[in-house]
Design an enzyme around this catalytic site. Sequence first.
Site, PDB file in Angstrom:
ATOM      1  N   SER A  14      17.566 -16.168 -10.745  1.00  0.00           N
ATOM      2  CA  SER A  14      16.443 -16.664  -9.954  1.00  0.00           C
ATOM      3  C   SER A  14      15.176 -16.484 -10.766  1.00  0.00           C
ATOM      4  O   SER A  14      15.104 -15.582 -11.624  1.00  0.00           O
ATOM      5  CB  SER A  14      16.331 -15.881  -8.638  1.00  0.00           C
ATOM      6  OG  SER A  14      15.115 -16.156  -7.971  1.00  0.00           O
ATOM      7  N   TYR A  35      16.155  -7.563  -4.282  1.00  0.00           N
ATOM      8  CA  TYR A  35      16.544  -8.906  -4.719  1.00  0.00           C
ATOM      9  C   TYR A  35      16.167  -9.133  -6.177  1.00  0.00           C
ATOM     10  O   TYR A  35      16.969  -9.624  -6.981  1.00  0.00           O
ATOM     11  CB  TYR A  35      15.874  -9.937  -3.817  1.00  0.00           C
ATOM     12  CG  TYR A  35      16.354 -11.359  -4.004  1.00  0.00           C
ATOM     13  CD1 TYR A  35      17.367 -11.871  -3.204  1.00  0.00           C
ATOM     14  CD2 TYR A  35      15.784 -12.196  -4.952  1.00  0.00           C
ATOM     15  CE1 TYR A  35      17.808 -13.185  -3.353  1.00  0.00           C
ATOM     16  CE2 TYR A  35      16.220 -13.502  -5.115  1.00  0.00           C
ATOM     17  CZ  TYR A  35      17.230 -13.994  -4.312  1.00  0.00           C
ATOM     18  OH  TYR A  35      17.655 -15.292  -4.478  1.00  0.00           O
TER      19      TYR A  35
END
Length: 230
Positions: free
Chosen positions: A128, A141
């Site tokens: 990401s 995350y």
Amino acid sequence: MNKAIITGGAGLIGTGICRLLIDAGWTVASFDMKDTPQDLQDQGVTHVFCDVGDEASVAGAFAELGWDRLDLLVNNAGIAGPVNGPIETLSLEDWRRVTDSHLTAAFLMVRAAVPLMREGANIINMASTRAFMSEPQTEAYAASKGGLVALTHALAVSLGPRIRVNAIAPGWIAGDDDLRPQDHSQHPVGRVGQAQDIAQAVLYLTGAGFMTGQVLTLDGGMTRKMIYAP
């Protein structure tokens, strides 16, 4: 016929990957705790229930699938919501729940997949842009995705030249619902990303024979844009 396992194959990006690979003639299995959409199953996608962060569940899923060869593993599964709240109140259980769903899951899937992979096989990890930049209160995350970037280059060195390992770092990927004009216009390409953008990158990487250990960033140019308060 080439064979692929997509983890998180029931989600937005996962269904896009499954659909494009099926259209390209691949045999595809989706490992997910949610049901793979029926239209994909009707097209030949095999759904296998799997909690990819659980060792026994991964082993059981591979046994249930029963393949003796694998050409592509896409580690796409993971808890989607990036916000974990204040770090001083983040529990170890919640930290592990997020990191297990992304990073530990990729380890478990790779460990099970590698014995089935032959010369020219591919592993693609879904990182990401949050591995490189952050909003507040997204530590679990971000750490998971940063770990996937490091795992990618480590695996590329360990498994090459037989298996190539790369990562994709998506930016904002969404469906068409509830998006505002400014959501699109803030991107240098003029739009928010779609699942098919990621799926096309997966297909590209399967044929990019001189690329390994790399991260392909697909974010509409957002990580190259200076953003200052007006």
